[in-house]
Design an enzyme around this catalytic site. Structure first.
Site, short mmCIF file in Angstrom:
data_model
loop_
_atom_site.label_atom_id
_atom_site.label_comp_id
_atom_site.label_asym_id
_atom_site.label_seq_id
_atom_site.Cartn_x
_atom_site.Cartn_y
_atom_site.Cartn_z
CB CYS A 280 25.12 49.51 46.61
SG CYS A 280 25.94 47.89 46.57
CG HIS B 251 25.79 49.05 42.24
ND1 HIS B 251 26.29 49.62 43.40
CD2 HIS B 251 24.92 49.96 41.73
CE1 HIS B 251 25.75 50.81 43.57
NE2 HIS B 251 24.90 51.03 42.58
CG ASP C 120 24.32 53.85 40.18
OD1 ASP C 120 24.72 53.64 41.36
OD2 ASP C 120 24.87 53.37 39.18
#
Length: 386
Positions: A171, A276, A294
Site C-alpha cells: 500500500c 494502511h 483506497d
C-alpha cells in the site's frame, strides 16, 4: 472412443507406448491390444461397438503380417479405474490372435488426481456503515458537491493514475507511485520496454523484497523513499493538531500540484487489518468528510470518511516502531512551493478559499531544494529508521 486407422498405419517400430493414450479411458474398463513387434497402441473401450473392436484387432493383425511375424501374443489389460463393472462380457466377444510367446509390454495408465481443497479466500470486505462508498449514490453526491466547491482539484490527476497495489503489503509504494505519476515526475528509469513510469514494484525500499511483501513499509521508510523522488513534509500523529490536519486537507484538495497520503490505522475506522497508506482525493466541506482513494481496491472501494475520525486513525501506535502514524504532503522536487511553510501562521483558522491560492503560498528560494536521497540497498542513514 474409436481410434482411427490412420493412427495405426503411422505406427513405427520405435514409437513408444503413450501414457496419454493409456489414460483416455481412465474412468471405465478398457483394453490395450499390444502388438509386440509394432508397439502400436489400440484402445478398445467396452463402450465401442463390437464391430469396431473386431476391425481394430484385424487391422493390427494385418499390420503385423505385412512386416514380420508376431513375436508375442496380444494381451487384454484392464485399465486401473474406480469402476467395479465386470469386463467378462466384453473380453469374451474379442477375437484372439495366435502367436508365439513373448514378454508382455506393460503400460502404466495415468490415474486422475482429485483437485485439492482451495485455500481460504475472500472477495472484498463490507464497508463499515459510517463510511460512504465513493460509487454509491450518496458518495457520488458528495463528490459532485466537492467538485463544485473546488475541493477535488487534484482528483483527476490521481484517478487517471490510480494504482491498485500489486501485493497485499504494497500500500505504501502503491500510494507513492500513484502520487508521483499524478505529479508527472520522471522516474529516470525504464518501467517496461522503452517507457519510464512509476509502479510500486520499481520503488526500491530499504527492506528486502521478501520482507517488503510480508510486512510493507513503515512511516519513516515511506518518508525516506518518497524523499528520493519528491519534496515531502511528514506530520506524525499528534505533531499536527486536529485543526491543522483539516487545514492541510482543505489546502491540498484545492490544488493539483501537491497531494496528501495518509498512514492510518484501519481498526479505528471499523475496517479489518492494521496500518494502511492511501491518498486523499477530495473534501466535502458541509459534511466534513474526505475521500480516501483506497489502494487496496480488491478489499475496499474508495470511500468518504469523517475528518475527525481520520485524524483519530493517525494516533494509534505502530507496534513495529512504537510511534504513531500520520500523513505526508508531497510535491515535485522542482516545485517552488515550500511545503514546510504550511503552518498555522500561514493557514490560520479562517479557512477561506483564497488562502489556498498560489499567490498566498510562499515560494521556495532558488537553489534550496532537498538533495535526492538514495533509499535503496540500505545506503541512506534514514533506511535504518523504522
Amino acid at each position: 472412443m474409436a481410434v482411427s486407422q490412420k493412427s495405426h498405419q503411422n505406427s513405427t517400430l520405435s514409437e513408444p507406448l503413450s501414457a496419454a493414450t493409456a489414460a483416455l479411458c481412465a474412468d471405465r474398463y478398457c483394453y490395450m491390444h499390444l502388438c509386440a513387434d509394432r508397439f502400436c497402441n489400440t484402445h478398445l473401450c467396452d463402450t465401442e461397438p463390437l464391430g469396431v473392436k473386431q476391425k481394430m484387432v484385424s487391422m493390427c493383425k494385418l499390420s503385423s503380417k505385412t512386416t514380420s511375424p508376431l513375436q508375442g501374443s496380444p494381451e487384454l489389460t484392464p485399465c486401473k479405474t474406480q469402476s467395479t463393472r465386470s469386463m467378462s462380457s466384453s473380453s469374451a466377444s474379442l477375437p484372439t490372435v495366435e502367436a508365439t510367446a513373448s514378454p508382455t509390454v506393460a503400460v502404466a495408465p495415468s490415474i486422475p488426481v482429485a483437485p485439492s481443497t482451495p485455500a481460504l479466500s475472500y472477495y472484498r470486505r463490507e464497508l463499515p456503515t459510517d463510511l460512504v462508498s465513493f460509487t454509491s449514490a450518496a458518495g457520488r453526491k458528495l463528490f459532485k458537491e466537492s467538485l463544485n466547491e473546488g475541493y477535488a482539484e487534484g482528483y483527476f490527476n490521481l484517478a487517471g493514475n490510480f494504482t491498485v497495489q500489486s501485493e497485499p503489503a504494497y500500500c505504501g509504494p502503491s500510494s507513492l507511485a500513484m502520487v508521483l505519476n499524478a505529479l508527472e515526475v520522471d522516474p529516470g528509469r525504464t518501467w517496461k520496454g522503452v517507457w519510464r513510469w512509476y509502479s510500486d514494484e520499481l520503488l526500491e525500499s530499504c527492506r528486502t523484497e521478501s520482507d517488503l511483501k510480508a510486512n510493507g513499509i513503515t512511516f519513516d521508510q515511506f518518508l525516506c523513499l518518497a524523499s528520493s523522488h519528491a519534496q515531502v513534509v511528514a506530520k506524525r500523529g499528534a505533531q499536527a493538531s486536529r485543526e491543522e490536519f483539516l487545514r492541510d486537507i482543505m489546502y491540498v484538495t484545492q490544488r493539483d500540484d501537491v497531494f496528501m497520503v495518509l498512514s492510518f490505522s484501519r481498526p479505528v475506522l471499523g475496517q479489518t487489518g492494521d496500518g494502511h497508506f492511501s491518498p486523499i482525493g477530495a473534501y466535502h466541506p458541509e459534511s466534513r468528510m474526505a475521500l480516501v482513494l483506497d489502494s487496496a481496491r480488491y478489499k475496499y472501494p474508495s470511500w468518504f470518511g469523517d475528518v475527525d475520525t481520520l485524524y483519530d486513525s493517525l494516533q494509534p501506535v505502530d507496534s513495529e516502531t512504537g510511534l504513531p502514524r500520520g500523513y505526508f504532503l508531497i510535491s515535485r522536487l522542482d516545485s517552488r512551493l515550500d511545503l514546510n511553510l504550511l503552518e498555522s501562521s500561514l493557514l490560520a483558522s479562517n479557512s477561506s478559499r483564497s488562502e489556498g491560492t498560489a499567490e498566498n503560498l510562499a515560494e521556495r528560494p532558488s537553489g534550496a531544494y532537498p538533495i535526492k536521497i538514495s533509499c535503496g540497498k540500505g545506503s541512506s542513514s534514514c533506511c535504518s529508521a523504522k
